[in-house]
Design a protein around this motif. Structure first.
Motif, PDB file in Angstrom:
ATOM      1  N   VAL A   1       0.845  -1.201   0.000  1.00  0.00           N
ATOM      2  CA  VAL A   1       0.000   0.000   0.000  1.00  0.00           C
ATOM      3  C   VAL A   1       0.882   1.253   0.000  1.00  0.00           C
ATOM      4  N   ALA A   2       2.002   1.211   0.724  1.00  0.00           N
ATOM      5  CA  ALA A   2       2.950   2.337   0.714  1.00  0.00           C
ATOM      6  C   ALA A   2       3.548   2.527  -0.675  1.00  0.00           C
TER       7      ALA A   2
ATOM      8  N   GLN B   1       1.980   1.914  -3.469  1.00  0.00           N
ATOM      9  CA  GLN B   1       0.951   2.591  -4.261  1.00  0.00           C
ATOM     10  C   GLN B   1       0.923   4.086  -3.965  1.00  0.00           C
ATOM     11  N   ALA B   2       0.982   4.435  -2.685  1.00  0.00           N
ATOM     12  CA  ALA B   2       0.956   5.854  -2.307  1.00  0.00           C
ATOM     13  C   ALA B   2       2.198   6.578  -2.812  1.00  0.00           C
ATOM     14  N   ALA B   3       3.357   5.952  -2.679  1.00  0.00           N
ATOM     15  CA  ALA B   3       4.598   6.582  -3.135  1.00  0.00           C
ATOM     16  C   ALA B   3       4.627   6.717  -4.651  1.00  0.00           C
ATOM     17  N   ASP B   4       4.010   5.779  -5.337  1.00  0.00           N
ATOM     18  CA  ASP B   4       3.970   5.841  -6.795  1.00  0.00           C
ATOM     19  C   ASP B   4       3.079   6.981  -7.275  1.00  0.00           C
ATOM     20  N   ILE B   5       2.009   7.253  -6.553  1.00  0.00           N
ATOM     21  CA  ILE B   5       1.119   8.363  -6.924  1.00  0.00           C
ATOM     22  C   ILE B   5       1.815   9.702  -6.702  1.00  0.00           C
ATOM     23  N   VAL B   6       2.542   9.811  -5.586  1.00  0.00           N
ATOM     24  CA  VAL B   6       3.214  11.060  -5.248  1.00  0.00           C
ATOM     25  C   VAL B   6       4.422  11.301  -6.151  1.00  0.00           C
ATOM     26  N   SER B   7       4.937  10.267  -6.777  1.00  0.00           N
ATOM     27  CA  SER B   7       6.123  10.334  -7.646  1.00  0.00           C
ATOM     28  C   SER B   7       7.356  10.786  -6.875  1.00  0.00           C
ATOM     29  N   LEU B   8       7.714  10.015  -5.891  1.00  0.00           N
ATOM     30  CA  LEU B   8       8.922  10.300  -5.109  1.00  0.00           C
ATOM     31  C   LEU B   8      10.170  10.106  -5.959  1.00  0.00           C
ATOM     32  N   PRO B   9      11.236  10.841  -5.669  1.00  0.00           N
ATOM     33  CA  PRO B   9      12.488  10.651  -6.403  1.00  0.00           C
ATOM     34  C   PRO B   9      13.259   9.453  -5.844  1.00  0.00           C
ATOM     35  N   PHE B  10      12.590   8.349  -5.738  1.00  0.00           N
ATOM     36  CA  PHE B  10      13.138   7.124  -5.172  1.00  0.00           C
ATOM     37  C   PHE B  10      12.534   5.976  -5.969  1.00  0.00           C
ATOM     38  N   PRO B  11      13.302   4.947  -6.266  1.00  0.00           N
ATOM     39  CA  PRO B  11      12.709   3.827  -7.014  1.00  0.00           C
ATOM     40  C   PRO B  11      11.680   3.094  -6.160  1.00  0.00           C
TER      41      PRO B  11
ATOM     42  N   THR C   1       9.652   0.869  -6.782  1.00  0.00           N
ATOM     43  CA  THR C   1       9.520  -0.574  -6.984  1.00  0.00           C
ATOM     44  C   THR C   1      10.305  -1.359  -5.942  1.00  0.00           C
ATOM     45  N   VAL C   2      11.293  -0.728  -5.320  1.00  0.00           N
ATOM     46  CA  VAL C   2      12.039  -1.389  -4.243  1.00  0.00           C
ATOM     47  C   VAL C   2      11.106  -1.675  -3.062  1.00  0.00           C
ATOM     48  N   ILE C   3      10.196  -0.758  -2.789  1.00  0.00           N
ATOM     49  CA  ILE C   3       9.234  -0.949  -1.701  1.00  0.00           C
ATOM     50  C   ILE C   3       8.324  -2.134  -2.022  1.00  0.00           C
ATOM     51  N   ALA C   4       7.825  -2.187  -3.246  1.00  0.00           N
ATOM     52  CA  ALA C   4       6.943  -3.285  -3.647  1.00  0.00           C
ATOM     53  C   ALA C   4       7.694  -4.609  -3.643  1.00  0.00           C
ATOM     54  N   ALA C   5       8.929  -4.610  -4.143  1.00  0.00           N
ATOM     55  CA  ALA C   5       9.721  -5.849  -4.171  1.00  0.00           C
ATOM     56  C   ALA C   5       9.979  -6.358  -2.759  1.00  0.00           C
ATOM     57  N   ALA C   6      10.245  -5.465  -1.827  1.00  0.00           N
ATOM     58  CA  ALA C   6      10.483  -5.878  -0.438  1.00  0.00           C
ATOM     59  C   ALA C   6       9.218  -6.496   0.157  1.00  0.00           C
ATOM     60  N   GLY C   7       8.070  -5.898  -0.087  1.00  0.00           N
ATOM     61  CA  GLY C   7       6.816  -6.441   0.416  1.00  0.00           C
ATOM     62  C   GLY C   7       6.488  -7.796  -0.187  1.00  0.00           C
ATOM     63  N   LEU C   8       6.662  -7.930  -1.498  1.00  0.00           N
ATOM     64  CA  LEU C   8       6.366  -9.201  -2.152  1.00  0.00           C
ATOM     65  C   LEU C   8       7.344 -10.295  -1.744  1.00  0.00           C
ATOM     66  N   LEU C   9       8.613  -9.938  -1.566  1.00  0.00           N
ATOM     67  CA  LEU C   9       9.603 -10.920  -1.107  1.00  0.00           C
ATOM     68  C   LEU C   9       9.264 -11.400   0.299  1.00  0.00           C
ATOM     69  N   TRP C  10       8.884 -10.479   1.162  1.00  0.00           N
ATOM     70  CA  TRP C  10       8.500 -10.823   2.529  1.00  0.00           C
ATOM     71  C   TRP C  10       7.297 -11.772   2.515  1.00  0.00           C
ATOM     72  N   MET C  11       6.323 -11.479   1.649  1.00  0.00           N
ATOM     73  CA  MET C  11       5.150 -12.347   1.542  1.00  0.00           C
ATOM     74  C   MET C  11       5.534 -13.740   1.057  1.00  0.00           C
ATOM     75  N   ALA C  12       6.404 -13.812   0.058  1.00  0.00           N
ATOM     76  CA  ALA C  12       6.813 -15.105  -0.481  1.00  0.00           C
ATOM     77  C   ALA C  12       7.552 -15.936   0.567  1.00  0.00           C
ATOM     78  N   VAL C  13       8.452 -15.302   1.294  1.00  0.00           N
ATOM     79  CA  VAL C  13       9.213 -16.024   2.325  1.00  0.00           C
ATOM     80  C   VAL C  13       8.284 -16.531   3.419  1.00  0.00           C
ATOM     81  N   SER C  14       7.333 -15.712   3.840  1.00  0.00           N
ATOM     82  CA  SER C  14       6.433 -16.154   4.909  1.00  0.00           C
ATOM     83  C   SER C  14       5.514 -17.275   4.426  1.00  0.00           C
ATOM     84  N   LEU C  15       5.105 -17.243   3.166  1.00  0.00           N
ATOM     85  CA  LEU C  15       4.291 -18.343   2.633  1.00  0.00           C
ATOM     86  C   LEU C  15       5.096 -19.641   2.575  1.00  0.00           C
ATOM     87  N   LEU C  16       6.339 -19.550   2.131  1.00  0.00           N
ATOM     88  CA  LEU C  16       7.171 -20.746   2.062  1.00  0.00           C
ATOM     89  C   LEU C  16       7.456 -21.299   3.451  1.00  0.00           C
TER      90      LEU C  16
END
Length: 94
Positions: free
Chosen positions: A40-41, A43-53, A55-70
């Motif tokens: 969700v962060a 999505q919010a950061a993508d709307i605001v167009s922060l000068p930060f990549p 996608t790193v936030i999304a990748a961290a969240g998805l990686l965390w989800m994958a590890v916890s599922l495994l």
């Protein structure tokens, strides 16, 4: 003009779809809630167009989800996942 309409519809649908999915995951408590908040962060950061990549936030969240599922399924160090259901088990005959 049709390209603009398509683009707006695509991005609005993708945004709403991701947020609705994260609400469902939040309510199910199947995954860590902080990982859901990362998406969700993103999505919010993508709307605001922060000068930060962002996608790193999304990748961290998805990686965390994958590890916890495994981990929940017991798939570690090449060990097969444990049976979760009460279904019919195949019996090997030699």
């Amino acid at each position: 003009m049709p390209g603009t309409v398509f683009t707006v519809m695509f991005f609005a649908g993708a945004f709403i779809g991701i947020v609705v999915m994260m609400v469902a995951v939040w309510r199910s408590r199947a995954l860590p809630r902080a990982a859901v908040l990362l998406l969700v962060a993103f999505q919010a950061a993508d709307i605001v167009s922060l000068p930060f990549p962002t996608t790193v936030i999304a990748a961290a969240g998805l990686l965390w989800m994958a590890v916890s599922l495994l981990r929940a399924r017991g798939v570690r160090a090449g060990r097969p996942a444990e049976d979760m259901g009460g279904g019919v088990h195949a019996v090997e005959r030699s």
